[in-house]
Write an enzyme that holds these catalytic residues in place. Structure first.
Site, mmCIF file in Angstrom:
data_model
loop_
_atom_site.group_PDB
_atom_site.id
_atom_site.type_symbol
_atom_site.label_atom_id
_atom_site.label_comp_id
_atom_site.label_asym_id
_atom_site.label_seq_id
_atom_site.Cartn_x
_atom_site.Cartn_y
_atom_site.Cartn_z
ATOM 1 N N ASP A 244 0.862 -1.069 0.008
ATOM 2 C CA ASP A 244 0.007 0.055 -0.130
ATOM 3 C C ASP A 244 0.955 1.280 0.144
ATOM 4 O O ASP A 244 1.591 1.306 0.611
ATOM 5 C CB ASP A 244 -0.849 -0.061 1.323
ATOM 6 C CG ASP A 244 -1.754 1.071 1.399
ATOM 7 O OD1 ASP A 244 -2.780 1.252 0.421
ATOM 8 O OD2 ASP A 244 -1.740 2.180 2.045
ATOM 9 N N GLY A 294 -8.550 4.334 -5.877
ATOM 10 C CA GLY A 294 -9.146 5.362 -5.282
ATOM 11 C C GLY A 294 -7.849 6.502 -4.887
ATOM 12 O O GLY A 294 -6.954 5.956 -4.065
ATOM 13 N N VAL A 295 -7.954 7.726 -5.297
ATOM 14 C CA VAL A 295 -6.955 8.707 -4.845
ATOM 15 C C VAL A 295 -7.742 9.880 -4.536
ATOM 16 O O VAL A 295 -8.347 10.475 -5.439
ATOM 17 C CB VAL A 295 -5.864 8.965 -5.885
ATOM 18 C CG1 VAL A 295 -4.987 10.054 -5.588
ATOM 19 C CG2 VAL A 295 -5.097 7.748 -6.508
ATOM 20 N N CYS A 301 -8.842 12.594 3.778
ATOM 21 C CA CYS A 301 -7.941 12.679 2.782
ATOM 22 C C CYS A 301 -8.117 14.219 2.382
ATOM 23 O O CYS A 301 -9.234 14.690 1.722
ATOM 24 C CB CYS A 301 -8.026 11.671 1.596
ATOM 25 S SG CYS A 301 -6.642 11.909 0.319
#
Length: 476
Positions: A244, A294-295, A301
């Site tokens: 990750d 996913g970003v 975030c």
């Protein structure tokens, strides 16, 4: 999945999209299988994120007991990661993980771990063994400084060998007027069971390994002695490895994946995060079985606001899932989930499972102590894994100068209060709500399996007003 009209020219996130009902011969939610089919063993396609404020051994065990999977975060020494894996493996796949306390602990101390809600309780024991049990609902009326041992009224426990079916447990508790009791085997407490958990065991299939132990995943970074660490965790019993990093489509991630692949450790490998077809393809070709997509959509975030980098989650999952499937791989949709509908949409877009982070942080099973805000509401603290708080913990062994340099480039929220839902205080309560919604989504699409859902789901694009229309509204 297909769109009801022309495919949109712009990217979409979950709130931009809705699912259209189709002709269906699936008459019951119980005719639906939610098996992920991606090698992780999940029969409930929900993964708890590798966030320090979300997934610890208790929550990971609960997730697996209800068919999902928990990912222990990487910000721990190897010895502690291995201990966390063994802790999950040592829990019962049938009975709830018990909350334990010595008799001299005060009620106030216990209430920092367990709120006064139904269906839970405290196993009280000392060096001599089991002393008794206190239902958590009784804590609401106890003096804060009272020793928990003073609240023990009975040492009642059921023997695991005396009950063979969930219905038998449910009836036994109902007849005794009890909501929850501890369960004993060979003189030792192995867990607790409530009427609700007895019902759940008829609906969920636990995610267990070949030896009948609960499955668990662990996240790894991409630096250091990665293969040695991964091998040690596999030796400890880990079932899934998650390589990750925030920017998964980079040489460091690809090189790390190749190293893990070449080590032939014998467990599925997840890698991420990416948001493009090319990113997904490159990770799979480097050795990933599952790609994390996913970003920037996560609640903690700030990547998109800080860097402008990311992609709306529905479109990212749709594109990455198609690319992964063409190479025999799978994707997990990571982030952006606020409602069960978002999980249904992530699955419809092609994910084999959906990761949930901060939504699970405000539950009984999540790590951290319960606190009260100025209004008296219970909450737990949550923070992003790239935030200054997480970075400070991750690199605590660096000298002050190097740590300060790392902290300059932190992203994400360092502290946020996630309220404990008084109606759904447990992660199991949230899983009940999620799976109810997702199973219904399958029936609306006429799908009995995830593969059929991918094939039959029909999506449309909606305005902000259309999204608002779908929300429940109070009518006076």
């Amino acid at each position: 999945m297909r769109f009801i009209g022309p495919a949109p020219a712009h990217d979409l996130t979950y709130s931009d999209v809705f699912l259209v009902p189709s002709q269906s011969d699936v008459s019951s939610r119980f005719d639906v299988s939610l098996d992920s089919g991606d090698g992780s063993g999940m029969s409930t396609p929900v993964v708890s994120a590798n966030m320090n404020s979300v997934t610890g051994p208790r929550l990971a065990a609960t997730m697996a007991r209800r068919g999902g999977l928990g990912v222990i975060p990487q910000d721990l020494p190897l010895s502690e990661l291995a201990a966390a894996v063994r802790a999950v493996k040592g829990q019962s796949p049938t009975y709830d993980t018990p909350f334990a306390a010595s008799p001299d602990r005060s009620v106030a101390e216990v209430l920092r771990e367990l709120p006064p809600v139904e269906g839970h309780g405290v196993v009280v024991s000392d060096e001599r063994g089991y002393l008794g049990f206190v239902a958590s609902s009784e804590l609401a009326h106890a003096l804060p400084d009272a020793p928990i041992g003073d609240l023990v009224r009975t040492s009642t426990a059921i023997d695991a060998d005396d009950v063979t079916t969930p219905r038998q447990v449910f009836d036994l508790l109902t007849e005794a007027g009890l909501e929850v009791v501890p369960v004993m085997r060979h003189g030792h407490i192995v867990g607790t069971i409530s009427r609700r958990s007895a019902l759940r065991s008829t609906i969920y299939q636990p995610n267990i390994d070949e030896q009948g132990r609960l499955r668990v995943a662990v996240a790894l970074g991409i630096r250091g002695n990665l293969v040695e660490k991964a091998a040690a965790l596999v030796e400890a019993g880990v079932d899934v490895l998650v390589v990750d990093t925030a920017h998964g489509h980079q040489r460091g991630t690809l090189d790390a994946l190749r190293e893990v692949r070449d080590a032939n450790l014998g467990v599925p490998v997840v890698a991420g995060n990416v948001v493009t077809a090319q990113g997904a393809a490159d990770l799979i070709e480097a050795g990933a079985n599952i790609v994390k997509v996913g970003v920037g959509p996560g609640a903690m975030c700030t990547t998109r606001m800080m860097t402008a980098v990311g992609r709306p989650q529905f479109s990212a999952v749709l594109e990455c899932a198609a690319a992964a499937r063409s190479l025999g791989g799978h994707v997990w949709a990571d982030g952006g989930v606020r409602h069960p509908r978002d999980i249904a949409l992530g699955l419809a877009a092609g994910a084999s499972a959906v990761m949930v982070g901060s939504w699970f942080a405000g539950t009984i099973e999540a790590p951290g102590e319960l606190r009260r805000d100025a209004s008296g509401r219970l909450f737990k603290e949550s923070w992003g894994m790239a935030s200054a708080k997480a970075v400070s913990a991750r690199f605590a062994k660096l000298d002050a100068y190097e740590l300060a340099r790392k902290e300059m480039f932190a992203e994400g929220i360092s502290s946020s209060s996630v309220l404990l839902d008084p109606l759904r205080p447990s992660v199991e309560d949230l899983l009940d709500m999620i799976t109810t919604g997702v199973r219904s989504s399958f029936t609306y699409a006429g799908a009995r399996s995830l593969a059929e859902f991918w094939d039959r789901a029909v999506a449309g694009v909606q305005s902000a007003a259309g999204y608002e229309e779908g929300k429940a509204r109070s009518i006076v």
